[in-house]
Design a protein around this motif. Structure first.
Motif, short mmCIF file in Angstrom:
data_model
loop_
_atom_site.label_atom_id
_atom_site.label_comp_id
_atom_site.label_asym_id
_atom_site.label_seq_id
_atom_site.Cartn_x
_atom_site.Cartn_y
_atom_site.Cartn_z
N GLU A 1 0.83 -1.20 0.00
CA GLU A 1 0.00 0.00 0.00
C GLU A 1 0.87 1.26 0.00
O GLU A 1 1.97 1.27 0.54
CB GLU A 1 -0.92 0.02 1.23
CG GLU A 1 -1.95 -1.09 1.23
CD GLU A 1 -2.90 -1.02 2.41
OE1 GLU A 1 -4.00 -1.58 2.32
OE2 GLU A 1 -2.52 -0.42 3.45
N SER A 2 0.32 2.31 -0.60
CA SER A 2 1.00 3.60 -0.60
C SER A 2 0.33 4.51 0.42
O SER A 2 -0.79 4.27 0.87
CB SER A 2 0.93 4.24 -1.99
OG SER A 2 -0.42 4.45 -2.38
N PHE A 3 1.03 5.58 0.77
CA PHE A 3 0.45 6.56 1.69
C PHE A 3 1.15 7.90 1.48
O PHE A 3 2.28 7.96 0.99
CB PHE A 3 0.59 6.10 3.15
CG PHE A 3 2.00 5.79 3.59
CD1 PHE A 3 2.72 6.70 4.36
CD2 PHE A 3 2.61 4.60 3.25
CE1 PHE A 3 4.01 6.42 4.77
CE2 PHE A 3 3.90 4.30 3.66
CZ PHE A 3 4.60 5.21 4.42
N GLY A 4 0.42 8.96 1.78
CA GLY A 4 0.97 10.30 1.67
C GLY A 4 0.78 10.98 0.33
O GLY A 4 1.17 12.14 0.15
N GLU A 5 0.15 10.27 -0.64
CA GLU A 5 0.10 10.85 -1.98
C GLU A 5 -0.82 12.07 -2.08
O GLU A 5 -0.55 12.99 -2.85
CB GLU A 5 -0.31 9.80 -3.03
CG GLU A 5 -1.63 9.11 -2.81
CD GLU A 5 -1.47 7.82 -2.04
OE1 GLU A 5 -2.22 6.88 -2.31
OE2 GLU A 5 -0.61 7.77 -1.15
N ALA A 6 -1.91 12.09 -1.31
CA ALA A 6 -2.84 13.22 -1.39
C ALA A 6 -2.15 14.52 -0.98
O ALA A 6 -2.29 15.55 -1.65
CB ALA A 6 -4.07 12.96 -0.52
N ILE A 7 -1.39 14.48 0.11
CA ILE A 7 -0.69 15.68 0.58
C ILE A 7 0.41 16.07 -0.40
O ILE A 7 0.72 17.25 -0.57
CB ILE A 7 -0.12 15.43 1.99
CG1 ILE A 7 -1.25 15.10 2.95
CG2 ILE A 7 0.65 16.64 2.48
CD1 ILE A 7 -2.34 16.15 3.03
N LEU A 8 0.98 15.08 -1.07
CA LEU A 8 2.01 15.35 -2.08
C LEU A 8 1.49 16.31 -3.14
O LEU A 8 2.17 17.27 -3.52
CB LEU A 8 2.45 14.04 -2.71
CG LEU A 8 3.43 14.11 -3.89
CD1 LEU A 8 4.78 14.61 -3.40
CD2 LEU A 8 3.57 12.75 -4.55
N PHE A 9 0.27 16.07 -3.61
CA PHE A 9 -0.28 16.89 -4.68
C PHE A 9 -0.83 18.21 -4.18
O PHE A 9 -0.84 19.21 -4.91
CB PHE A 9 -1.35 16.12 -5.44
CG PHE A 9 -0.82 14.88 -6.09
CD1 PHE A 9 0.21 14.95 -7.01
CD2 PHE A 9 -1.32 13.63 -5.77
CE1 PHE A 9 0.73 13.81 -7.59
CE2 PHE A 9 -0.81 12.48 -6.35
CZ PHE A 9 0.21 12.58 -7.27
N LEU A 10 -1.29 18.24 -2.94
CA LEU A 10 -1.76 19.49 -2.37
C LEU A 10 -0.60 20.41 -2.00
O LEU A 10 -0.79 21.62 -1.83
CB LEU A 10 -2.61 19.21 -1.12
CG LEU A 10 -3.98 18.58 -1.35
CD1 LEU A 10 -4.61 18.18 -0.02
CD2 LEU A 10 -4.89 19.51 -2.12
N GLU A 11 0.59 19.80 -1.87
CA GLU A 11 1.79 20.53 -1.46
C GLU A 11 1.56 21.26 -0.14
O GLU A 11 1.91 22.44 0.03
CB GLU A 11 2.26 21.48 -2.56
CG GLU A 11 2.61 20.76 -3.87
CD GLU A 11 3.35 21.64 -4.85
OE1 GLU A 11 4.54 21.87 -4.66
OE2 GLU A 11 2.70 22.10 -5.81
N ARG A 12 0.98 20.50 0.79
CA ARG A 12 0.76 21.02 2.14
C ARG A 12 1.51 20.15 3.13
O ARG A 12 2.16 19.18 2.77
CB ARG A 12 -0.75 21.03 2.46
CG ARG A 12 -1.55 21.99 1.59
CD ARG A 12 -3.02 21.93 1.96
NE ARG A 12 -3.82 22.81 1.12
CZ ARG A 12 -5.16 22.85 1.16
NH1 ARG A 12 -5.83 22.09 2.00
NH2 ARG A 12 -5.81 23.68 0.36
#
Length: 227
Positions: free
Chosen positions: A81-92
């Motif tokens: 599983e992956s994690f952290g990708e949503a914040i990666l794109f939000l750059e937050r």
């Protein structure tokens, strides 16, 4: 873990399955394998995202800590599983922390590489969007479960979910401590203990430490729907 094994893992990862072998090799070459002993942090709340994380081996928990010091588990991450990708794109900054609950191997795919592939590969972009959509759908289901279901329904639903991926659906080893699972399901440890005792008294499960035997999967599911 050598580069061949990393490449194989990447090629089986759902976001990368349609990529050419040359692209997989490029990702493997530029990614960083990091080992996190049990109890160490992958990232803390407030950290900036530096890439896409994929768990290769071990187990992680994502959570938050209240000002009073109580812990709330948001998710348990298992290999593949992956994690952290949503914040990666939000750059937050990360709104949660990630901590190893077992000795863990994590592959960090750099942010610059991900953004370059998104700019140059429409198929990769669609795969990434599909992954984020799946994660959003899971979060909606989690909110529905926590809002509408009883404590017993939550635990049965969780048990049936992990049994679906187990080699033997009737014999399961809980993937985390009972206190972690209680937090994940928004229960107190005491409530989870009472729920386990209740289901054992009904003859629906048998518990031995972290090992749970479901005596009849269909009966357990029927009981979940009846309460």
């Amino acid at each position: 873990m050598n580069k061949n094994l990393i490449s194989q893992t990447l090629s089986n990862f759902f976001m990368f399955k349609e990529l050419a072998s040359e692209q997989i090799e490029t990702i493997a070459l530029h990614s960083q394998l990091i080992q996190f002993p049990k109890g160490t942090s992958v990232f803390n709340r407030g950290d900036a995202a530096v890439g896409l994380y994929i768990l290769l081996d071990g187990q992680l928990k994502l959570g938050v800590t209240s000002p009073q010091g109580s812990e709330k588990i948001i998710s348990i991450v298992t290999p593949g599983e992956s994690f952290g990708e949503a914040i990666l794109f939000l750059e937050r900054q990360f709104p949660v922390y990630a901590q190893a609950t077992l000795d863990s191997d994590v592959l960090l795919v750099p942010k610059s590489l991900i953004f370059s592939m998104l700019d140059n590969d429409p198929l990769f972009s669609r795969k990434m969007l599909a992954g984020l959509s799946i994660r959003m759908h899971q979060l909606v289901q989690d909110i529905e479960m926590l809002s509408l279901q009883s404590c017993t329904q939550r635990f049965i639903g969780y048990l049936l979910q992990i049994s679906a991926d187990a080699p033997d659906a009737s014999n399961i080893t809980l993937p985390a401590s009972k206190s972690t699972i209680a937090s994940l399901l928004n229960l107190t440890p005491e409530t989870l203990s009472r729920t386990l005792a209740k289901l054992q008294q009904l003859g629906l499960i048998a518990v031995n430490g972290k090992d749970v035997m479901i005596t009849d999967v269909k009966k357990l599911h029927s009981y979940e729907l009846s309460i």
